[in-house]
Structure formats: C-alpha cells, structure tokens
Design a protein around this motif. Sequence first.
Motif, PDB file in Angstrom:
ATOM      1  N   MET A   1       0.835  -1.279   0.063  1.00 35.28           N
ATOM      2  CA  MET A   1      -0.024  -0.092  -0.004  1.00 35.28           C
ATOM      3  C   MET A   1       0.870   1.147   0.010  1.00 35.28           C
ATOM      4  O   MET A   1       1.849   1.505   0.888  1.00 35.28           O
ATOM      5  CB  MET A   1      -1.039  -0.227   1.212  1.00 35.28           C
ATOM      6  N   GLU A   2       0.791   1.990  -1.250  1.00 35.13           N
ATOM      7  CA  GLU A   2       1.603   3.226  -1.216  1.00 35.13           C
ATOM      8  C   GLU A   2       0.972   4.219  -0.138  1.00 35.13           C
ATOM      9  O   GLU A   2      -0.120   4.383   0.261  1.00 35.13           O
ATOM     10  CB  GLU A   2       0.842   3.660  -2.530  1.00 35.13           C
ATOM     11  N   GLU A   3       1.968   4.838   0.632  1.00 36.68           N
ATOM     12  CA  GLU A   3       1.732   6.159   1.280  1.00 36.68           C
ATOM     13  C   GLU A   3       1.430   7.170   0.486  1.00 36.68           C
ATOM     14  O   GLU A   3       1.842   7.586  -0.501  1.00 36.68           O
ATOM     15  CB  GLU A   3       3.044   6.513   2.243  1.00 36.68           C
ATOM     16  N   LEU A   4       0.238   7.715   0.975  1.00 41.06           N
ATOM     17  CA  LEU A   4      -0.385   8.993   0.165  1.00 41.06           C
ATOM     18  C   LEU A   4       0.343  10.423   0.652  1.00 41.06           C
ATOM     19  O   LEU A   4      -0.190  10.961   1.729  1.00 41.06           O
ATOM     20  CB  LEU A   4      -1.771   8.964   0.207  1.00 41.06           C
ATOM     21  N   THR A   5       1.216  10.819   0.045  1.00 36.06           N
ATOM     22  CA  THR A   5       1.948  12.247   0.547  1.00 36.06           C
ATOM     23  C   THR A   5       1.744  12.998  -0.384  1.00 36.06           C
ATOM     24  O   THR A   5       2.577  14.241  -0.118  1.00 36.06           O
ATOM     25  CB  THR A   5       3.521  11.593   0.715  1.00 36.06           C
ATOM     26  N   ARG A   6       0.869  13.202  -1.286  1.00 36.81           N
ATOM     27  CA  ARG A   6       0.699  14.096  -2.267  1.00 36.81           C
ATOM     28  C   ARG A   6      -0.807  14.508  -2.328  1.00 36.81           C
ATOM     29  O   ARG A   6      -1.675  13.452  -1.973  1.00 36.81           O
ATOM     30  CB  ARG A   6       1.250  13.875  -3.744  1.00 36.81           C
ATOM     31  N   GLY A   7      -1.272  15.779  -2.707  1.00 32.30           N
ATOM     32  CA  GLY A   7      -2.787  15.901  -3.038  1.00 32.30           C
ATOM     33  C   GLY A   7      -3.086  16.913  -4.065  1.00 32.30           C
ATOM     34  O   GLY A   7      -2.215  17.815  -4.294  1.00 32.30           O
ATOM     35  N   TYR A   8      -4.133  16.755  -4.358  1.00 35.74           N
ATOM     36  CA  TYR A   8      -4.750  17.813  -5.252  1.00 35.74           C
ATOM     37  C   TYR A   8      -5.997  18.256  -4.803  1.00 35.74           C
ATOM     38  O   TYR A   8      -6.743  17.724  -4.278  1.00 35.74           O
ATOM     39  CB  TYR A   8      -5.035  17.055  -6.633  1.00 35.74           C
ATOM     40  N   LEU A   9      -5.958  19.777  -4.966  1.00 31.71           N
ATOM     41  CA  LEU A   9      -7.142  20.451  -4.456  1.00 31.71           C
ATOM     42  C   LEU A   9      -7.981  20.993  -5.543  1.00 31.71           C
ATOM     43  O   LEU A   9      -7.259  21.558  -6.434  1.00 31.71           O
ATOM     44  CB  LEU A   9      -7.033  21.381  -3.214  1.00 31.71           C
ATOM     45  N   PHE A  10      -9.226  20.961  -5.488  1.00 36.94           N
ATOM     46  CA  PHE A  10      -9.960  21.647  -6.815  1.00 36.94           C
ATOM     47  C   PHE A  10     -10.803  22.787  -6.609  1.00 36.94           C
ATOM     48  O   PHE A  10     -11.791  22.328  -5.613  1.00 36.94           O
ATOM     49  CB  PHE A  10     -10.521  20.301  -7.500  1.00 36.94           C
ATOM     50  N   ASP A  11     -11.046  23.668  -7.378  1.00 33.91           N
ATOM     51  CA  ASP A  11     -11.953  24.551  -7.438  1.00 33.91           C
ATOM     52  C   ASP A  11     -13.011  23.784  -8.097  1.00 33.91           C
ATOM     53  O   ASP A  11     -12.707  22.991  -8.786  1.00 33.91           O
ATOM     54  CB  ASP A  11     -11.534  25.643  -8.390  1.00 33.91           C
ATOM     55  N   VAL A  12     -14.521  24.090  -7.940  1.00 27.70           N
ATOM     56  CA  VAL A  12     -15.402  23.343  -8.156  1.00 27.70           C
ATOM     57  C   VAL A  12     -16.025  24.099  -9.302  1.00 27.70           C
ATOM     58  O   VAL A  12     -16.353  23.644 -10.602  1.00 27.70           O
ATOM     59  CB  VAL A  12     -16.229  22.635  -7.253  1.00 27.70           C
ATOM     60  N   PHE A  13     -16.691  25.353  -8.915  1.00 25.27           N
ATOM     61  CA  PHE A  13     -17.766  25.914  -9.848  1.00 25.27           C
ATOM     62  C   PHE A  13     -16.923  26.576 -11.076  1.00 25.27           C
ATOM     63  O   PHE A  13     -16.135  27.448 -10.601  1.00 25.27           O
ATOM     64  CB  PHE A  13     -18.577  26.919  -8.967  1.00 25.27           C
ATOM     65  N   GLY A  14     -16.975  26.195 -12.121  1.00 18.09           N
ATOM     66  CA  GLY A  14     -16.349  26.495 -13.250  1.00 18.09           C
ATOM     67  C   GLY A  14     -15.247  25.819 -13.765  1.00 18.09           C
ATOM     68  O   GLY A  14     -15.027  25.442 -14.952  1.00 18.09           O
ATOM     69  N   THR A  15     -14.426  25.247 -12.779  1.00 13.33           N
ATOM     70  CA  THR A  15     -13.257  24.364 -12.828  1.00 13.33           C
ATOM     71  C   THR A  15     -13.934  23.071 -13.174  1.00 13.33           C
ATOM     72  O   THR A  15     -13.372  22.235 -14.221  1.00 13.33           O
ATOM     73  CB  THR A  15     -12.439  24.298 -11.931  1.00 13.33           C
TER      74      THR A  15
ATOM     75  N   ARG B   1      -4.745  26.764   3.397  1.00 16.72           N
ATOM     76  CA  ARG B   1      -3.829  26.405   4.344  1.00 16.72           C
ATOM     77  C   ARG B   1      -4.707  25.169   5.229  1.00 16.72           C
ATOM     78  O   ARG B   1      -4.197  24.247   5.551  1.00 16.72           O
ATOM     79  CB  ARG B   1      -3.302  27.309   5.259  1.00 16.72           C
ATOM     80  N   ALA B   2      -5.912  25.529   5.492  1.00 21.39           N
ATOM     81  CA  ALA B   2      -6.638  24.656   6.501  1.00 21.39           C
ATOM     82  C   ALA B   2      -7.097  23.273   5.610  1.00 21.39           C
ATOM     83  O   ALA B   2      -6.865  22.254   6.323  1.00 21.39           O
ATOM     84  CB  ALA B   2      -7.995  25.514   6.729  1.00 21.39           C
ATOM     85  N   SER B   3      -7.135  23.522   4.254  1.00 27.76           N
ATOM     86  CA  SER B   3      -7.461  22.401   3.522  1.00 27.76           C
ATOM     87  C   SER B   3      -6.080  21.468   3.474  1.00 27.76           C
ATOM     88  O   SER B   3      -6.314  20.201   3.444  1.00 27.76           O
ATOM     89  CB  SER B   3      -7.783  22.740   2.190  1.00 27.76           C
ATOM     90  N   CYS B   4      -5.073  22.102   3.350  1.00 26.46           N
ATOM     91  CA  CYS B   4      -3.898  21.304   3.219  1.00 26.46           C
ATOM     92  C   CYS B   4      -3.486  20.426   4.573  1.00 26.46           C
ATOM     93  O   CYS B   4      -3.485  19.281   4.656  1.00 26.46           O
ATOM     94  CB  CYS B   4      -2.388  22.159   3.089  1.00 26.46           C
ATOM     95  N   ARG B   5      -3.855  21.193   5.729  1.00 28.28           N
ATOM     96  CA  ARG B   5      -3.644  20.538   7.006  1.00 28.28           C
ATOM     97  C   ARG B   5      -4.727  19.337   7.444  1.00 28.28           C
ATOM     98  O   ARG B   5      -4.070  18.251   7.781  1.00 28.28           O
ATOM     99  CB  ARG B   5      -3.837  21.778   8.098  1.00 28.28           C
ATOM    100  N   ALA B   6      -5.901  19.663   6.738  1.00 29.64           N
ATOM    101  CA  ALA B   6      -6.915  18.612   7.061  1.00 29.64           C
ATOM    102  C   ALA B   6      -6.204  17.215   6.154  1.00 29.64           C
ATOM    103  O   ALA B   6      -6.588  16.133   6.676  1.00 29.64           O
ATOM    104  CB  ALA B   6      -8.351  19.319   6.531  1.00 29.64           C
ATOM    105  N   LEU B   7      -5.757  17.619   4.776  1.00 33.12           N
ATOM    106  CA  LEU B   7      -5.181  16.398   4.241  1.00 33.12           C
ATOM    107  C   LEU B   7      -4.181  15.848   4.791  1.00 33.12           C
ATOM    108  O   LEU B   7      -3.863  14.561   4.350  1.00 33.12           O
ATOM    109  CB  LEU B   7      -4.962  17.314   2.918  1.00 33.12           C
ATOM    110  N   GLY B   8      -3.601  16.393   5.511  1.00 35.07           N
ATOM    111  CA  GLY B   8      -2.326  15.841   6.179  1.00 35.07           C
ATOM    112  C   GLY B   8      -1.032  16.023   5.050  1.00 35.07           C
ATOM    113  O   GLY B   8      -0.136  14.918   5.342  1.00 35.07           O
ATOM    114  N   VAL B   9      -1.072  16.860   4.180  1.00 29.48           N
ATOM    115  CA  VAL B   9      -0.081  17.189   3.297  1.00 29.48           C
ATOM    116  C   VAL B   9       0.582  18.569   3.216  1.00 29.48           C
ATOM    117  O   VAL B   9      -0.514  19.420   3.312  1.00 29.48           O
ATOM    118  CB  VAL B   9      -0.647  16.639   1.559  1.00 29.48           C
ATOM    119  N   PRO B  10       1.946  18.566   3.388  1.00 29.28           N
ATOM    120  CA  PRO B  10       2.479  19.989   3.378  1.00 29.28           C
ATOM    121  C   PRO B  10       1.855  20.929   2.202  1.00 29.28           C
ATOM    122  O   PRO B  10       1.870  20.227   0.915  1.00 29.28           O
ATOM    123  CB  PRO B  10       3.813  19.935   3.387  1.00 29.28           C
TER     124      PRO B  10
END
Lengths: 235, 235
Positions: free
Chosen positions: A1-15, A165-174
């Motif tokens: 099981m790969e450790e998940l150390t990366r993240g993508y955050l997405f704008d939703v409306f329009g994107t 920043r809060a979204s990155c913290r919650a994801l646990g990814v810098p």
Amino acid sequence: MEELTRGYLFDVFGTLVDWRSGIADEAARVFADRGIDADPHAFADHWRSLYDPAMAAVRDGARGFVPLDVLHAEMLEDTLDRFGIGGAFDGSARAALVRAWERLPPWPDVGEGLAVLGRHALLAPCSNGSIALISRLSRFAQFRWDAILGAEIARDYKPKAEVYRASCRALGVPPERVTMVAAHNGDLAAARAAGLRTAFVARPAEHGPGQRTDLAPEAEWDVVADRLADVAGTI
Amino acid sequence: MEELTRGYLFDVFGTLVDWRSGIADEAARVFADRGIDADPHAFADHWRSLYDPAMAAVRDGARGFVPLDVLHAEMLEDTLDRFGIGGAFDGSARAALVRAWERLPPWPDVGEGLAVLGRHALLAPCSNGSIALISRLSRFAQFRWDAILGAEIARDYKPKAEVYRASCRALGVPPERVTMVAAHNGDLAAARAAGLRTAFVARPAEHGPGQRTDLAPEAEWDVVADRLADVAGTI
C-alpha cells in the motif's frame, strides 16, 4: 500500500462543473412552468455575479461565517427582484431553486481526470461551497473524493489564505506537496501565496460565448493544461 | 435524481475496522524486525487503553483541540515505555508505527453494508480520527464517503454532543433524519442525547476473545443488527 504524501485540491464551480448551463437549464424549466419570458442565461449570470460581493462581508469580518447555501438564497432574492419575477416563487420554490446548485453538469474531461489524478494522490475539493452542497453535487456528478475540504472547514472564503492552508492541514499533506487546480487565475494566485503548487485548466466556455476573463494563464503556473488528466505527474 | 434528505454517520474504530488485529499485526512485524519478545495484542490493547484519557483533556477544555494523530503519537510514547522497548524505536520508526492506524482491516460485512446504506442516504464517518487519518484509512479499506465528518470539523471529541451536531449540520440533514451507527453503547447514548437516531451493530471480537463490554445493546436503540446492511430501511 503506497503512502499518500501528495494531494490535489480543486476549485469546483467553473473548474469541474458548468454552473452556467446547469443553472440556466433549471431556470428555463421553472420559467416555462410559470409562463415567464426571461433569458435564463442572463438569470444565471446575474445570480452568479452576486457571489463575490456576498462573500466579501464574511472575508472582511463584517459577518460571521455562513455557508454558501445561505448566500445563494440571499443572492436569489436579489436576482428574482432584478428580473421582476419574485411574485412567481414562493418559499419552497425558492428553496428548490437554490438546490439547483447541487445538480450541475461536469465538464466532459472531469471523470477521467479525477480517476487519473487520484491514483497516487489524495483528492479533495477546495471550494467555497458548503460540505452539504459539494457532497450532493458530487453524488450528482459522480465525483469521488477522499474528503470535502474548502471554505466550510476553514470557516472563511477563498481567496483567503487560511482556506487553502486549512485544507492542506486537513489532508495531512504540506502545501508544497499539494497542487491547487483551478480555471481562475485569482484562485491560483492566492493558492500560490499560501504555498501550494498551481495548475491552470482553461474553461473558456464557463461564462458562455462572450467570456473575456480567465481565457489564458496570467502567470507562470506550475502546470497549464486543457484537460484535467494532463495535470497528472506534476507533483 | 433523488434528493438526499437522510444520512448515516458511522463510528469507525471498532465499528467498521478491526483496530486490534491491525495494530497487533503491525506490532508483531516491527517486534520481529527488532527481536523483541512482547505480546503484540497486549501492546495494541495498552495503546488503545490510553485513547479515552488522552481525549479527556481536550473535551474538558484543559487542552486546545489537537488531531488524534498527535494523541496517538503521545500514547505510543507511553506504550513503548510501559513495554520497556522505547530504545528500539527512533523518531521515524515511531512515526511509521503511528501510521498503522491508517491501515486497519474492515470487518467483512462493511463493504456491502456501506453500498446498501448509501443507495438512498448520505454517508459519513463520525469518528474521533482526523480527516487525514480517516481519509487514508478509507482508501486502504475501500470505504467511499460523501464527506469526512466527526471530531476534526467540530474541533472536539466524542462523546461531546457538538461532534454529532456539527456532523449533521455539515451533512445538511436534521439530526432526527440521521442515524448514528456504532458498536459502542456509550457512543449511541451520546448521539441519542444530541437528537440522532441510533443503530447498534455488535462487534463482539473488537477487544479479542475476552471482551466483556458492548456485547449487547444496553438501551432500546432504534435498530439492533448483526450486519451493517441490516441497518438499512430504518430512517
């Protein structure tokens, strides 16, 4: 099981979703039911034009945080007044119309794009939409997320840095391992200032045939792509 | 498209995943690597026994909210000391061991159960685990959620009423249309006091062969089931 150390955050409306077509289609339906002769696209555009000013009071601290659904309802009052059709919509019809924001069509590349990007990274929306709104919209559009992040967990609105920043913290990814994906240069500028990587995906039809803004990247974003899947491999 | 006006919230550790086997398996692996002769199940039990006291300081207001990952790391220090094996684990080995909570096996009925319950209702964990932890655990166990709710969005720990209430608000469903699903009578008592419906799913092996608590419902919960799928149709 790969450790998940990366993240993508997405704008939703329009994107990720075509809010203008979705809202205009619903407006056309409710106008037809009531014999109203009004331009549903102009209605959608006016409703959306009130979005940024509505959030400003929260961002400026003049108003405590309220979820976007509350702002959407207030913005609808103004929009119905502007079109002179408020009398045709009682409270439950207005509430139903607000929920049109929960059923917006995704752009055609989004399903594949999320599947590709999610193979080796955590995925979450970082939208100004509430958790209740984005979770229902995601059921409708068949988006699958690891978490629903954004304005509601930060209790403030983009482009305030704390939302990213809060979204990155919650994801646990810098932040430097997180890429913000958006069709809006201003969203990406704010994400970059908060320390995130940035990916611009052009959505030249978001505002219809006359769109003049966000047609092209306005800074050296880390990635520029025409399709969501092409953002992959960038972090 | 059906409007989603109902929700299920789930306790995770013990109710959906077998934390004791997962932690003991990982402990057995790291003990074998280091030639440590210790009982991995006793290690898991001690680590978990510190869970409630660790959260108490946050619930009582003596300490600001910190995510469960921080408490898990602190509880691990105590556990390693108790077993007299702290010298065998440097900082990165300790951090890796804390992440064992992100890879715990689901009970065998959970996959089907979530699929059934999710057909006509929104689903979210309402755990004391952080969003970062529960999202990774959910990838591992293949749980699909509409949102990750619970302690982190409330910035307090169960069984405080605010955790259940904040989760219902975020889901956009009133508490009386939300069912809390848990294997722990105390969790359900708190959820009921907060206005939610309650479903007890017995997990008589959570604490191993000698389990004495939560073997049976201790109140008239709205639903009592042996398998998660049997909770369906109750709201």
